[in-house]
Every structure is written in structure tokens, then in C-alpha cells.
Scaffold this active site. Sequence first.
Site, PDB file in Angstrom:
ATOM      1  N   ASP A   1       0.848  -1.175   0.000  1.00  0.00           N
ATOM      2  CA  ASP A   1       0.000   0.000   0.000  1.00  0.00           C
ATOM      3  C   ASP A   1       0.885   1.227   0.000  1.00  0.00           C
ATOM      4  O   ASP A   1       1.898   1.271   0.693  1.00  0.00           O
ATOM      5  CB  ASP A   1      -0.882   0.002   1.262  1.00  0.00           C
ATOM      6  CG  ASP A   1      -2.138  -0.806   1.029  1.00  0.00           C
ATOM      7  OD1 ASP A   1      -2.580  -0.857  -0.138  1.00  0.00           O
ATOM      8  OD2 ASP A   1      -2.656  -1.390   1.997  1.00  0.00           O
TER       9      ASP A   1
ATOM     10  N   ASP B   1      -4.661  22.552  14.204  1.00  0.00           N
ATOM     11  CA  ASP B   1      -4.902  21.321  13.432  1.00  0.00           C
ATOM     12  C   ASP B   1      -3.842  20.287  13.798  1.00  0.00           C
ATOM     13  O   ASP B   1      -2.674  20.408  13.428  1.00  0.00           O
ATOM     14  CB  ASP B   1      -4.837  21.676  11.937  1.00  0.00           C
ATOM     15  CG  ASP B   1      -5.156  20.485  11.070  1.00  0.00           C
ATOM     16  OD1 ASP B   1      -5.302  19.368  11.617  1.00  0.00           O
ATOM     17  OD2 ASP B   1      -5.254  20.666   9.846  1.00  0.00           O
TER      18      ASP B   1
ATOM     19  N   GLU C   1      -1.008  16.519   8.435  1.00  0.00           N
ATOM     20  CA  GLU C   1      -0.988  17.527   7.362  1.00  0.00           C
ATOM     21  C   GLU C   1      -0.912  18.929   7.971  1.00  0.00           C
ATOM     22  O   GLU C   1      -0.134  19.768   7.534  1.00  0.00           O
ATOM     23  CB  GLU C   1      -2.248  17.419   6.483  1.00  0.00           C
ATOM     24  CG  GLU C   1      -2.264  16.211   5.562  1.00  0.00           C
ATOM     25  CD  GLU C   1      -2.826  14.970   6.238  1.00  0.00           C
ATOM     26  OE1 GLU C   1      -3.153  15.053   7.446  1.00  0.00           O
ATOM     27  OE2 GLU C   1      -2.937  13.939   5.575  1.00  0.00           O
TER      28      GLU C   1
ATOM     29  N   THR D   1     -14.469  18.899  10.193  1.00  0.00           N
ATOM     30  CA  THR D   1     -15.496  17.870  10.274  1.00  0.00           C
ATOM     31  C   THR D   1     -15.718  17.328   8.888  1.00  0.00           C
ATOM     32  O   THR D   1     -15.348  17.958   7.887  1.00  0.00           O
ATOM     33  CB  THR D   1     -16.842  18.436  10.771  1.00  0.00           C
ATOM     34  OG1 THR D   1     -17.337  19.320   9.781  1.00  0.00           O
ATOM     35  CG2 THR D   1     -16.713  19.142  12.104  1.00  0.00           C
TER      36      THR D   1
END
Lengths: 549, 701, 286
Positions: B324, B361, B365, B396
Site C-alpha cells: 500500500d 490542526d 498535514e 469535520t
Amino acid sequence: MGWIFVASLVIALALVHKPLGDYIHRVYTTTKHNGVERFLYRLVGVQPDAEQKWGVYARGVLAFSVISLLALYGLQRLQDKLFLSLGFAPVPDHIAWNTAVSFVTNTNWQAYSGESTMGHLVQMSGLAVQNFVSAAVGMAVAIALVRGFARRGSDTLGNFWVDLVRGTIRVLLPLAFVGALVLVAGGLVQNFVGPHEITALTGGPQNLTGGPVASQEVIKELGTNGGGFYNTNSAHPFENATSWTNWFEIFLILLIPFALPRTFGKMVGQPRQGYAILAVMGIIALAGITLTNVFELGGDATVPQAVGAAMEGKDVRFGVANSATFAAATTLTSTGAVNSFHDSYTPIGGMMTLFNMMLGEVAPGGVGAGLYGMLVLAVITVFVAGLMVGRTPEYLGKKIGSREIKLASMYFLVTPILVLAGTAVAMGNEAGLAAMLNSGPHGFSEILYAFTSASNNNGSAFGGVTVNTPWYDVALGLCMLLGRFLPIIFVLALAGSLARQKPAPESAGTLPTHRPQFVGMVVGVTLILVALTFLPALALGPLAEGLLS
Amino acid sequence: MTTQLVEAPARTPGQKKNGKIGDGLLDPNQMLRSLPDALRKLNPVTLWRNPVMLIVEIGAAFTTVLAVLDPSFFAWATVVWLWLTVVFANLAEAVAEGRGKAQAATLRKAKTDTMARKQSGELVPAPELRQGDIVVVEAGEVIPGDGDVIEGIASVDESAITGESAPVIRESGGDRSAVTGGTKVLSDKITVQITQKPGESFIDRMIALVEGANRQKTPNEIALNILLAALTIIFLVATVTMQPLAIWAKGQNPGIPDSLALTGDGVTGIVLISLLVCLIPTTIGALLSAIGIAGMDRLVQRNVLAMSGRAVEAAGDVSTLLLDKTGTITLGNRQASEFVPVAGVSEMELARAAQLSSLADETPEGRSIVVYAKTAYGLREREPGELAHADWVAFTAQTRMSGVNLDGKQVRKGAATAVMKWVRDHGGHPTDEVGDIVDGISGSGGTPLVVAEKGRVLGVIHLKDVVKAGMRERFDEMRRMGIRTVMITGDNPLTARAIADEAGVDDFLAEATPEDKLALIRKEQEGGRLVAMTGDGTNDAPALAQSDVGVAMNTGTSAAKEAGNMVDLDSDPTKLIEIVEIGKQLLITRGALTTFSIANDIAKYFAIIPAMFAAVYPGLDALNVMRLASPQSAILSAVVFNALVIVALIPLALRGVRYRPSSASKLLSRNLYVYGLGGIVAPFIGIKVIDLLVQFLPGMS
Amino acid sequence: MERMPSWIRLHLAALRALLVLTAVTGVIYPLAVTGVAQALFTGQANGSLVEKDGKVVGSALIGQSFEGHREYFQSRPSAAGDGYDMLSTAASNLGPEDVVDVLPVPGAKDDEGDPDEGRQSLLTQVCARSKAIGELEGVSGARPYCTSDGVGAVLKVFPAVGAPTRAVSVNQACPSRPFVAEYQGVRVECGRPGEDYAAGRTVPVRGNVSDVEVPADAVTASGSGLDPHISLAYAELQARRVAEERGVDVGRVRQLIGEHTTGRALGFMGEPAVNVLELNLALDKE
């Protein structure tokens, strides 16, 4: 001079192995049947295009061999009732059985004395026929095994009857016809004259006996058979007239066994794999021939020292060196023809002929039998070597799993067990011991040689042993029979199991089986396994004799 | 990474960092601890699984009888060493198993007598739970059995299984729904549907596996056993048939007095058995099962559980690796690599806004944007707490953007469509320029994140996949080993190609659906290749089941864990590469010791044959190339060497032969030199050295 | 046909296959070879017969015995029947370490009631032949490992291991004088017929013969028992005697030897060999 002789053989074989191997490849892969063959298939009543599974193929081999055995036995027992018997009586039952087994198994052990037992009809239409077909059977089995490697996800191996007929008609017959005429030109007899007396130069009587010798001699060498028309086999001047017929006969012995690796390479689509097998055979054969020459020329034993050369049992026109080369060639292949008598060889020279056979007749071995024997050894080598590169072993993309290694192991077990058990039984009973001509370790070597020769389907004799006793005829007959057909069944089963597999593609992680490295390993595994198996026996025979002082 | 529940004895933390297990496995104490087990294994009923050693044991018993009937120092010394040969072989197996047992013991601790609370409120003992039962587990309780979360979300401490102390999140639905019996719920409450059958829980299987209980022989082990049996038969025949020959040879030389090795009745029983034991492949026969157990054990040490030995072997054969992209080839997440402002906005302005919107955040990322702003633009990293009045807007699934409201200023960043919509909703009119930038970044395989203020788009953050360091080298290594690597990704082909080129994989499968994966595996297998892959989702299950080596992540669903044949407790997809190496190492060790074992025989012949027969045929003394002192000392030395070499090789059997990825040809050469040539030479030296000592014992001349 | 069990059908097919292949390889093939061979190589195909005065006297390929005829070149020893018997070709098959004789016991009878002849070892046969040829050709017949009375120089030493206490020259029947007087300080006895010496150690004694005049092929039996050739050396050795017996010039005899010598084929195959029958025939024609 002896070395130039060997070198010239190497060059000649190097020149012909490719065209002949390619020709044999075409013979067994073409889908066309010629007119003669179609006619023969109709007579036999088989469907030439029907593919057979391994079991069917094996049953074909066995049925043909059983019928051949019965027919040859019958022919010998009834020869006095038929024509061309030269007035000979029926062959005694135990000798007839032994001889029938011996020719059907491509062993051609000579329990009989040709010139005084077998009429021309038995020789020509019995023994010589088996010289052809037993070799063709060997080739068919080898080709079936090669098909096992070459085919992908198939459960069939070809058609035995087609392989048998093609091997006989397209490969052996034309070569034999040309070869026979060459031998006649060299002085071999080819007529239908029986024994007759003439007056010799000194006025005394002298017997001369002719026969269809050349036509039988050629297939005897070409098919790696070895049963002589006369008792003294290829030493007899009518079977081997000159020093160059001697060269030619050695060439014939080695011709097909050394061409088949090329056929194998072509059939699996990788000629270099064929060359690897050829290299293994070549290295062992050359070493065997060289050592036999060295020990014979060295003449290291009491009698040869007294004589000044190991000339006992050798003819002047061949000399010591060319006799040794013939001896090595005949024991390395499963031929068993002799042009000199191994019993009188120096102990270590004689041991070489024994050891050559103990290798299992793989370098280059009998017609067909050598190739399949060598491929089985390659499978065993691949198994051990393959593990050492960290993969489940595979050969030509086919995985060597437990079924394959089981069959290969059983194949490998048969002959050593027959040789050693046979020898042990003979050494442990009166009937076995009574036959010894020489005493001491040499007498033991004679018996060891007899069982080695019979079990490996070689057929040469150390002489000496009086083997045409019922005990030996039966015991050696059993060894020949089991030594031939058990391995064949295992090989065909192995072929069937390989054919079913889909090959894995080659990658950098695959063990390369065409490099010198692998060649060296197969040589090593072969030599070590054989040496370990037979060292105790060799120590008590030729080694004890050779290291006497 | 290094803390572990399964603490192997004599293993120091940090060893597995470089993927190599160090030495020191053969702790003398451990040998002693295993000794009782080794003696128990002398029972012929258990030994009969190992025919080679069974023959040695029968031989040892037989010689014991002979020694009792006709005692001598030589006889008893030989008898003792023959028994020791069997004991040493058992010891190898016992030591290997002992390490597994230690691990199992710690596992068992986790398997306490938990009580399960059914939905109905009824309390039942955990072992009585059946498939399909539904239980409720609250914070502080232990999950009674393997199952799937069907309701709720909770943080779970799985350290009992994985050794990882950080709690993990388990929630209903999706790929993180599987829970394992024996793990502990730390917070919240979940409803679990039990999927295990009684007595077949994951922990049960783990214990069984590491203990080596009901260990099945693997296909290759069976094949090797057949070969060893064949060799044993040959040597048995060779020694047994020697007897009539020896009797006859002795009879031919009536003037030779009887010797210890050879009498008129042939070779004496003790010498014959000694020869047989020396010739049959005892070395590999003794170590074979230890090698297999140790192979599984090495996987366990790397926190991988193989459900069968067959899978470990298959790992060595793998020729195609499906990897993967995310988490295996690239770091699990994308990173900011560029800020592209729209016309009229400075780069610095964009950087500032981007940083601001990402401060809260915590996704990788988001962190990467802050880091990039600092490294590329020198913007100081600020703690969210510094900005007192900030009102953080979390990401969200509905809004698909995050940001901050600070002092009346609103900044958002997120998926292009979502942010553009937000801008439009607030009266802005994004220009086409933004669309062009976004398309440009997407086209090059990157991910665009649009940054906007209220009513105005500032620019675009270019997020890029970052290939893990060292991956290219590893893939080159794989190529040398003959393994093809295929990258699996859901990205579009363009993106996929860019990353594939950068990582150096051989091939890639873009926009891969589970069906595509399955089809790819089938195609590779059709071509005779063995395929290995990792997976965690339920939709990976068919592909995991189809692949030859399917490694399920422990974090994955139980469907995935059921389908695969290995479970990686660390859920580290790069493990696959190590698993392949362990598989290869296992096979190499077997092959190398087999070669060594057979090569040893040559020297033993040179020791024993002259010892037996030189009396009758003095010339055979020429074969005594080691010039051993006497027939007795020669035979005894060979037997002693044969036994000691087993002990000497136990560490190697447990550790495995050193494996360096390289081409088959090079590997073979190296192993041939070390174990083939070494196997021929070593016993010549070893037997000679032992003989130098043994010759001083009484009765040796 | 279809109703037969398949194994019978299989064997019937095998039988038919054998018959068909016998017809091809066992009848057509040998007859075809015979036909072509007789047409192209008549002489060879019929045994390379040689004639004297229009009568067949033998085959150029098959050796003949000239024993007892001093005017002819002698062939090699032969183990075929009583010598050069084409109906029972054989080699001696005696081993290279066959050195101990069984001495004939005077007065004893063998199984068939004939006087006991004992058994000569290969070494003694070689020594005896060498001695006889030496006497015939007037040269020394001495060889290594041979006693001067033409038997193998072999001792049995007792005990088999350790310092000798007794030594017997086993091939020299009493009362002959042993070829050496002492072996490692022990007096050597002569061999007593009938005594079992098996327990002793066999020690062949090389002696100090350095010049061997009788060539190797003269003292060894051939493989075929029909060897038509002798070595050049053996022919040279015989030349003088034949010339004397026939009263012709030795040079002429040597010339004839040269004419009947086959060199190595292509210069490297085999050994140069002199065809005895053809050489003797040529002498008769002189």
C-alpha cells in the site's frame, strides 16, 4: 598418444552432439507421422495421437518389457526347433532367464558364451532386437521426463508407442545401418557362416565362426547395451578388428548419451540448461577416463610390475591406454561391452571401472537412462542448493516439493540398496562365495562388481566370478529387473508430477541452474553421495588390494 | 516500539531497531533450564517424529546393552556420547520451545478470568461466550473476547497483545472496529459482538503458536525430512551390509588377531553403531525442528504472528510484493511543500494565513503546514494558547475544512470545493486563477488545500506525498533478491506514477479497488508467482485470503485478521519486507545445515574406516590422514565430534544463518563456501583436536 | 476386441509392437546390412580370410598358436580354451595381486582322479613364461618379483602382524632352494605342498632385476584369447631364432617384420603391432 586418442573423441563428440541432439529433438517433438510409421501404428493397433498420463505411459513401458522378456526367454528355449540354430541346444533355463532379463533391461550382462550357446537367429532376431528396443525404451522414458519439465499444467507425457517406434526407426536404425557398414569396412564379419574347421598354418585344426556380427556390434555400442556376439566381447577381433574400429566403437558408445542433453535443452526451451547437464556429464566422464588411464598406465601392482605393464587381459592392437579409455567409456555409460578384461586391471584402475558404474550410470550413462538419472540428481542438488538461496527449491521453474523429492529419493535409493544388499547376501552364503575365481580382496571385488554392474544395468563383468550358476543367474537377474524398472516407474511418476505444475518465472532470486556454480554442485553432490555410500565396500575390495603394501 | 509484552529471554531492548537479532541467544542458564525437557523428550513415543534421532536412540540403547554385557572403558565412553547425542538434539528443540514458552507465560497473564456482561445484563464467565453473543464493556473493564465493536467508541489499551502502551481508538463501523479479548477499555463504553469460538481466541492461538504446541510440519520441512530419511536408509544399508563383508575379510586373514573393532564375528556392535550414528545426518536431524520453531520465534520477536509455518516458508518464496502506498511507501500523510498565492497576495501573507489556520490542526498535514511555514518563511510557531481570543474551527466531515476566528478575522483552509463554497457563501468571488492552481497541483500528483479569508481566496497549499527515507534502497535490494514490488494506491494514475518513480517500485496499481487488487493477485499467481500483501480493511479480506502471504494489521478488522495468515501487532506495513527476509533465512538455515551435515561425513569415514579395517588390511592405514592415535580414540573422537557439533550449532539454528539480500547466485556461493567447504574441513580439524585429548584416556591405545 | 479387459489389450498391443519391431530390426535390418556388406566389402564381411596355396589357412584377424614350431614367430599366451580356440574365447581373468600358488601335492588326486596339479598364480605364470621364452630366444628371462627358477618370488611371513618369526617362500616347493636365505633375520623355508599358509602375511619380493629382456606382451594372455598381434619388441626378439631355424638372413626377417607391422591408425590410435599369422605366411613364401 593415449591422450590424443581421448582428445580426438572429445572433439568428435563436441562436433556431433549439437546436430544429433537437434535431430533427436525434432524426432520427439514433431507431430507428423511418416508413411512407414503410420503403417506400423496400424499394425500395432494404437492411436499415435492419443496423449498418455504417466500411469498409462508407465504401463505401456512395463507391458512391452514383460512381453519382450517372455518372447526372448521363449526364443532361447526353443532355438533348436527353429532355423539358424547352428545346432545348439536350448539355452539352459536359468541362463535363458538371466539373458532375457539382461537384454530387456539394457544391461546385457553376459552369463552365456555367445559363440557356443546362441544360434544366429537368437542373436539377430532376439538379442539384437532388444539392443534396439531397450535403448528406445530408455530414450522414451528420458523424453517423458523432459516433457514433464517442459509442459505447463498438463497431465500427459506423450505417447509411449510413438516414442518407442520413433526412437527405434528414426534415431537408432539409420545410425546403426551406417555404423555397421563402417565397422564391416574395418574388418568386422557380416555373414551367416557357422562354426567350421580349417587347417591352420601349422597343420593343426582351427575353428572359425562367423555371423551377423557387425549389424549387432554397432547397436550394442550405440544403444549402450554391451552383450557380445562372442564371449570375449569387443576384445574379439571379429567384433573389434583394428585400433580405429576401437575408436569408432567408443565414439558410438558415447554418441547418443552426450547428444541427449542438447535435446533436453531444446525441449525445455533453454539450450543453456542442456549445456549445464552436458558439462556435469563431461566433467565426470573426463575425470573418470583420465584416472582410469593414469592408474592403468601407472601399473601399480605386483603382477603388472613384474610384467612391466598392465598387459594381462589386453590385446596388443589396442595397447594399455586405449583399453583403459574403452573400459572407462563402457562403465560410465551403461554399456558393459569390454575390449579388455577389468579383472586383470590394476586394483585402483579396476576400482575406477567400479566407481564409474557406482555413479549410477549418469555421466553420460546409458541411452536415455543417463539423462533421466542425471536429471534426478540435478533435482536432489537443486533441493539442497535451492534451500541455501532461501526459496522453496525449483528446477526449470518447477517446484521440488515433498512429492518430487520423495520420488527422486526413492529413485536414488534403488541401486545402492540392490548393490549392497546383493553383495552382502552373496558374501554371506556358500553359493555366492563358491563362484569366486580370485581370493582375498580381489575375489570380493569380483562379486561387488557383478552386483554393481547388474543393478546399474551396465552389464560389464569383472570376469572371474563363475556367474552362470543358477544362484547368480537368479540373483543378478532380480537386481537387473528391479534396478531397471523401479527407477523407471519413479521417473515417470516424477515426470507426471512435474508436468502438472505451472512453472514459476525466473528471477534474480531463482537459483540459476545453468552456471558453472551449479554444474560444480551437481558434480560434487554426485561424487560425495556415491563415495559415502560405497566407501566401506570399496575399502574392503579394491582399496585394500591397491594399498596392500 | 521497543516495549513489549513478549519479553524474550536474554533480549535487550532496541535490538530489533535495525531488524537484526543479535547474538547471546544461547544463555547457558537457558540451556540448563531446558535440560529437564530435553530428558523428557528421550521418550521414544515423542522422539518417533524425528526418525534420524530415533535411530540414534535405538543405537544408544543397543550399545548400552552391549556395554553391560562386555564392559570396557571404550564401550562405556561411546555409550555415554551416543546418549549425549540424543540429549543434545532434544536440548536444541527444548531451548527453542523454551523461548516460546516464556512468551506464552506472559501472554497467559493477560488472559484472566474475565466476566462478561451480556446486553441483557446477565454475567457469564468469558470462556462461555459464543460466537454472536453481544456484550457491553465499560471503561476499566477487560474485553472478554475477540469481536467487533457494533456500537460506541472507546480508547483501548492493547499493550497486553502488542506491547504498545499508547491507547488506540476502537469504534463501530469502519476499519477500526476489531477488539481483542484480554485488552482493556480505558474510556467510554462499547458494545461488542463476539466473533471468536470458545477456546479459539486470538490469545489462545497466540499461546499455541509461540509454544509450538501442535506444530505442524511445513511442506518444505516434510520434503527435507524425506531426503534425510532417504540418506539415513542409505547409510543404514551401507553399514549393515558391511558386516558379511567384514566377516569374510577377517576369515581370509586368519593370522590377524581379533581387535576391539573387528573380530571373527565381524565389526563389533559398538563400532558399527558408532559408524552408523556418525554417518546418518544427525546434525540437521537434531536441529531441524529447532530451526522451524526459531523461525516462528523470530517473527514473534518482531511482533508478527504467523498462523502457520507454511506461511513463513511461503514468505521466502514471495516474488511479488503488493505494498500500500500510504504508510508503507510514503509517510502516512502528505506534507506541505509549497504555498502558491493568487495574484495580489504575497507569499508571506499566504504563509501567515496558512499557519494561523493550522495551528490547532493536530493532523499530520496540519502540523506539516506549520513546520513548512517556519522552515521556509521563518514564521514563529505559536502555541494555540497564546492567542487567547481565538475561536478554533475543527475539521469535520461535513465542512471538510478547518480554521480559526481571531479578532474578527476568519481564516479557513480545506478541500478546494468546500473552501470556495465558503468564500462564495460569504460574498466572495474566487477567480479562475484559483481553479487553475488547484488543477495544476492535482495534475502533478499533489493535493491542493485552498486557504481563504472571509470573502477572499489567498492561495493554495501544495501538499505532497513524501516517500519514506531509504525506500528506494530497499526496493533495489528487493529487485536483487528477485522480488517485484507493486505499489497499490487509490490515487489517479498520474499521481501514482509520480510516487512510483520517486520510490523506485517496479510497478503500480492506481485507483485500485479491492476487486482490482484481487484480480492483480490472481494474475500474478497465474504466472506462477507467489504474492505477499498487507491489508487492514474488511474490503482487503478477499485479497488477503487470496495472497500467499497476507499480513493483516492488528489495528484492522477481524475480517482482515481472519483472512490473512499473519498478523502484525505493530501494524507496520513495512514489516512485509522483514517477513520475507525471515522466511528466506529459515530456508537458508535448513539448507546450510543439511549441506554441513552431509559434508561432515567425509572426515568421519577417514577416521572410522581405517580404525575398523587397518588391522586386516594394513594398507588401509593410508586412509588415516588425520593420523589419529589408535582405532579406539579415532572412533570415540568421531562420535564425540558428532555430538558436540550439535551443541555448537544450536545458536546458529536459533539465530538463523546470516542473510544479506543479494542475488541467488551470490548467496549460494557464500553458503557453499561456508557450510559446504567448511563442512568438509571442520570435522577433520575437530576430530583431530578431540583425538589429541581423548588419546590420554585409559584404554585408548 | 472392445470387450477384452484393458490390460489384455495393452499386452496384445505390446506383443504386436514387439513383432513389428522384430521384423524391422531383427530381420530386415541385418539382412540389408549383410547384403550391402557382402557387395561392398566382401573380404572383410567374410572374416578377412588368408590363403596359402589356394587353401584357407586362417583369418588375418584371428591369432593362431605356433607353439612348438621354432621356425615360426610365436604368438602371445592365450586363455581361450587350450589356446586360440575360437569356440571358447576367454581371458585369464586373474587379478593383479594373484601371487600365491597352490603347490601340487605329489601323489594326491584331484576330484576327477587326475594327479593334483595345484594352481599356478598369475605371477608364477608370468615368471614361468618369461623363463621359457628367455631360454628359447637365448636371452635372460629374469623379471622383477620372479625367482630364477621361474615362479613368483613371494614370502609368507608369520605372524601376520609384528616382528617375523617364520618366513616361507610359498611358490617354491621343497626341496628347491628359497630365492632368499633370510628375511629380516629369519631363515626362509621352502614351501611344503599341502600346508595352509593363509595365516601369514603375503610379501612379494621385487629383487634387483633391472634389465628385462622379454617384453610384456610375451608373458601375458590377451583379452580376446585370439590376439593376432605381438609387439614390435617381441618380434625383434624372435627374429634371430627364426632366421637361424630357417637359414635366412636376419635382415630379411626384420624387413618382413616391418612389412607386416601395422602402425597406429592416423598416428595416434592403438599401438604398433605385428601380425603373426601374416608374418609367418610371408616367411613360408620366401
